[in-house]
Scaffold this motif. Structure first.
Motif, PDB file in Angstrom:
ATOM      1  N   LEU A  32      -1.140 -11.357 -11.711  1.00  0.00           N
ATOM      2  CA  LEU A  32      -0.872  -9.936 -11.950  1.00  0.00           C
ATOM      3  C   LEU A  32      -2.180  -9.197 -12.152  1.00  0.00           C
ATOM      4  O   LEU A  32      -3.186  -9.777 -12.526  1.00  0.00           O
ATOM      5  N   ARG A  33      -2.121  -7.916 -11.928  1.00  0.00           N
ATOM      6  CA  ARG A  33      -3.232  -7.055 -12.318  1.00  0.00           C
ATOM      7  C   ARG A  33      -2.642  -5.837 -13.010  1.00  0.00           C
ATOM      8  O   ARG A  33      -1.497  -5.452 -12.749  1.00  0.00           O
ATOM      9  N   ALA A  34      -3.416  -5.267 -13.893  1.00  0.00           N
ATOM     10  CA  ALA A  34      -2.956  -4.109 -14.650  1.00  0.00           C
ATOM     11  C   ALA A  34      -3.741  -2.883 -14.223  1.00  0.00           C
ATOM     12  O   ALA A  34      -4.965  -2.934 -14.068  1.00  0.00           O
ATOM     13  N   GLU A  35      -3.038  -1.792 -14.029  1.00  0.00           N
ATOM     14  CA  GLU A  35      -3.658  -0.499 -13.712  1.00  0.00           C
ATOM     15  C   GLU A  35      -4.409  -0.027 -14.946  1.00  0.00           C
ATOM     16  O   GLU A  35      -3.822   0.090 -16.025  1.00  0.00           O
ATOM     17  N   THR A  36      -5.710   0.191 -14.815  1.00  0.00           N
ATOM     18  CA  THR A  36      -6.497   0.653 -15.953  1.00  0.00           C
ATOM     19  C   THR A  36      -6.896   2.116 -15.822  1.00  0.00           C
ATOM     20  O   THR A  36      -7.267   2.743 -16.796  1.00  0.00           O
ATOM     21  N   ASN A  37      -6.855   2.636 -14.622  1.00  0.00           N
ATOM     22  CA  ASN A  37      -7.133   4.057 -14.378  1.00  0.00           C
ATOM     23  C   ASN A  37      -6.034   4.603 -13.491  1.00  0.00           C
ATOM     24  O   ASN A  37      -5.752   4.039 -12.440  1.00  0.00           O
ATOM     25  N   THR A  38      -5.434   5.691 -13.888  1.00  0.00           N
ATOM     26  CA  THR A  38      -4.367   6.281 -13.087  1.00  0.00           C
ATOM     27  C   THR A  38      -4.879   6.506 -11.672  1.00  0.00           C
ATOM     28  O   THR A  38      -5.931   7.091 -11.472  1.00  0.00           O
ATOM     29  N   GLY A  39      -4.127   5.999 -10.708  1.00  0.00           N
ATOM     30  CA  GLY A  39      -4.474   6.198  -9.308  1.00  0.00           C
ATOM     31  C   GLY A  39      -5.212   5.058  -8.643  1.00  0.00           C
ATOM     32  O   GLY A  39      -5.391   5.060  -7.437  1.00  0.00           O
ATOM     33  N   ASP A  40      -5.676   4.066  -9.405  1.00  0.00           N
ATOM     34  CA  ASP A  40      -6.422   2.958  -8.789  1.00  0.00           C
ATOM     35  C   ASP A  40      -5.653   2.291  -7.665  1.00  0.00           C
ATOM     36  O   ASP A  40      -6.179   2.076  -6.586  1.00  0.00           O
ATOM     37  N   PHE A  41      -4.427   1.896  -7.927  1.00  0.00           N
ATOM     38  CA  PHE A  41      -3.627   1.256  -6.880  1.00  0.00           C
ATOM     39  C   PHE A  41      -2.349   2.045  -6.680  1.00  0.00           C
ATOM     40  O   PHE A  41      -1.271   1.509  -6.628  1.00  0.00           O
ATOM     41  N   ASN A  42      -2.493   3.363  -6.642  1.00  0.00           N
ATOM     42  CA  ASN A  42      -1.347   4.264  -6.456  1.00  0.00           C
ATOM     43  C   ASN A  42      -0.290   4.054  -7.525  1.00  0.00           C
ATOM     44  O   ASN A  42       0.893   4.058  -7.245  1.00  0.00           O
ATOM     45  N   GLY A  43      -0.730   3.859  -8.741  1.00  0.00           N
ATOM     46  CA  GLY A  43       0.214   3.615  -9.826  1.00  0.00           C
ATOM     47  C   GLY A  43      -0.104   4.451 -11.042  1.00  0.00           C
ATOM     48  O   GLY A  43      -0.832   5.435 -10.973  1.00  0.00           O
ATOM     49  N   VAL A  44       0.406   4.020 -12.144  1.00  0.00           N
ATOM     50  CA  VAL A  44       0.225   4.711 -13.408  1.00  0.00           C
ATOM     51  C   VAL A  44      -0.481   3.766 -14.369  1.00  0.00           C
ATOM     52  O   VAL A  44      -0.201   2.565 -14.392  1.00  0.00           O
ATOM     53  N   ARG A  45      -1.384   4.304 -15.181  1.00  0.00           N
ATOM     54  CA  ARG A  45      -2.147   3.459 -16.099  1.00  0.00           C
ATOM     55  C   ARG A  45      -1.204   2.636 -16.972  1.00  0.00           C
ATOM     56  O   ARG A  45      -0.225   3.130 -17.509  1.00  0.00           O
ATOM     57  N   GLY A  46      -1.481   1.331 -17.080  1.00  0.00           N
ATOM     58  CA  GLY A  46      -0.660   0.415 -17.861  1.00  0.00           C
ATOM     59  C   GLY A  46       0.352  -0.347 -17.013  1.00  0.00           C
ATOM     60  O   GLY A  46       0.909  -1.341 -17.455  1.00  0.00           O
ATOM     61  N   ARG A  47       0.577   0.091 -15.788  1.00  0.00           N
ATOM     62  CA  ARG A  47       1.532  -0.573 -14.903  1.00  0.00           C
ATOM     63  C   ARG A  47       0.963  -1.917 -14.439  1.00  0.00           C
ATOM     64  O   ARG A  47      -0.219  -2.033 -14.141  1.00  0.00           O
ATOM     65  N   THR A  48       1.797  -2.942 -14.391  1.00  0.00           N
ATOM     66  CA  THR A  48       1.376  -4.239 -13.866  1.00  0.00           C
ATOM     67  C   THR A  48       2.005  -4.444 -12.494  1.00  0.00           C
ATOM     68  O   THR A  48       3.155  -4.070 -12.259  1.00  0.00           O
ATOM     69  N   THR A  49       1.219  -5.008 -11.588  1.00  0.00           N
ATOM     70  CA  THR A  49       1.688  -5.277 -10.227  1.00  0.00           C
ATOM     71  C   THR A  49       1.199  -6.648  -9.802  1.00  0.00           C
ATOM     72  O   THR A  49       0.232  -7.171 -10.350  1.00  0.00           O
ATOM     73  N   GLY A  50       1.878  -7.223  -8.816  1.00  0.00           N
ATOM     74  CA  GLY A  50       1.409  -8.484  -8.255  1.00  0.00           C
ATOM     75  C   GLY A  50       0.028  -8.289  -7.658  1.00  0.00           C
ATOM     76  O   GLY A  50      -0.262  -7.254  -7.061  1.00  0.00           O
ATOM     77  N   ASP A  51      -0.846  -9.230  -7.857  1.00  0.00           N
ATOM     78  CA  ASP A  51      -2.214  -9.143  -7.351  1.00  0.00           C
ATOM     79  C   ASP A  51      -2.328  -9.937  -6.064  1.00  0.00           C
ATOM     80  O   ASP A  51      -2.327 -11.170  -6.092  1.00  0.00           O
ATOM     81  N   PRO A  52      -2.439  -9.263  -4.911  1.00  0.00           N
ATOM     82  CA  PRO A  52      -2.502  -9.981  -3.625  1.00  0.00           C
ATOM     83  C   PRO A  52      -3.653 -10.974  -3.555  1.00  0.00           C
ATOM     84  O   PRO A  52      -3.516 -12.038  -2.965  1.00  0.00           O
ATOM     85  N   VAL A  53      -4.791 -10.668  -4.173  1.00  0.00           N
ATOM     86  CA  VAL A  53      -5.923 -11.603  -4.164  1.00  0.00           C
ATOM     87  C   VAL A  53      -5.540 -12.876  -4.900  1.00  0.00           C
ATOM     88  O   VAL A  53      -5.798 -13.983  -4.446  1.00  0.00           O
ATOM     89  N   GLY A  54      -4.886 -12.736  -6.044  1.00  0.00           N
ATOM     90  CA  GLY A  54      -4.470 -13.892  -6.829  1.00  0.00           C
ATOM     91  C   GLY A  54      -3.392 -14.706  -6.147  1.00  0.00           C
ATOM     92  O   GLY A  54      -3.257 -15.906  -6.377  1.00  0.00           O
ATOM     93  N   LEU A  55      -2.578 -14.055  -5.309  1.00  0.00           N
ATOM     94  CA  LEU A  55      -1.534 -14.779  -4.593  1.00  0.00           C
ATOM     95  C   LEU A  55      -2.138 -15.691  -3.529  1.00  0.00           C
ATOM     96  O   LEU A  55      -1.590 -16.742  -3.221  1.00  0.00           O
ATOM     97  N   VAL A  56      -3.273 -15.290  -2.965  1.00  0.00           N
ATOM     98  CA  VAL A  56      -3.939 -16.087  -1.935  1.00  0.00           C
ATOM     99  C   VAL A  56      -4.912 -17.073  -2.565  1.00  0.00           C
ATOM    100  O   VAL A  56      -4.981 -18.234  -2.176  1.00  0.00           O
ATOM    101  N   ASN A  57      -5.676 -16.608  -3.541  1.00  0.00           N
ATOM    102  CA  ASN A  57      -6.677 -17.428  -4.211  1.00  0.00           C
ATOM    103  C   ASN A  57      -6.042 -18.021  -5.477  1.00  0.00           C
ATOM    104  O   ASN A  57      -5.968 -17.371  -6.515  1.00  0.00           O
ATOM    105  N   HIS A  58      -5.612 -19.264  -5.399  1.00  0.00           N
ATOM    106  CA  HIS A  58      -4.890 -19.884  -6.507  1.00  0.00           C
ATOM    107  C   HIS A  58      -5.769 -20.206  -7.711  1.00  0.00           C
ATOM    108  O   HIS A  58      -5.263 -20.596  -8.755  1.00  0.00           O
TER     109      HIS A  58
END
Length: 87
Positions: A32-58
């Motif tokens: 997972l990765r957490a949004e730390t700045n509003t807009g970083d990954f088109n989300g809202v600060r504090g939102r958690t999303t699946g991290d594509p890098v982490g899904l590939v790099n175990h």
């Protein structure tokens, strides 16, 4: 101590219960990765999303994500313990 006072202001009873008994939930390991700045990954600060890098790099750190809960057992035990405290 009245029951209203006992039940009010409980933060997250399920999270506390899982800290004591992790068998209450079914978990899946996920990067997972957490949004730390509003807009970083088109989300809202504090939102958690699946991290594509982490899904590939175990080798990236993963967290346990609860996907299921034994809600009947949790509620039974929670109500029983709250009743004991409020007597």
């Amino acid at each position: 101590m009245g029951s209203e006072m006992c039940i009010r202001d409980r933060h997250d009873p399920l999270a506390a219960a899982v800290a004591l008994d992790s068998s209450l939930v079914d978990c899946f390991d996920l990067a997972l990765r957490a949004e730390t700045n509003t807009g970083d990954f088109n989300g809202v600060r504090g939102r958690t999303t699946g991290d594509p890098v982490g899904l590939v790099n175990h080798s990236m750190p993963h967290v346990h994500v609860a996907l299921g809960v034994d809600s009947e057992r949790f509620l039974d035990e929670f109500v029983e313990r709250m009743a004991e405290v409020c007597r």
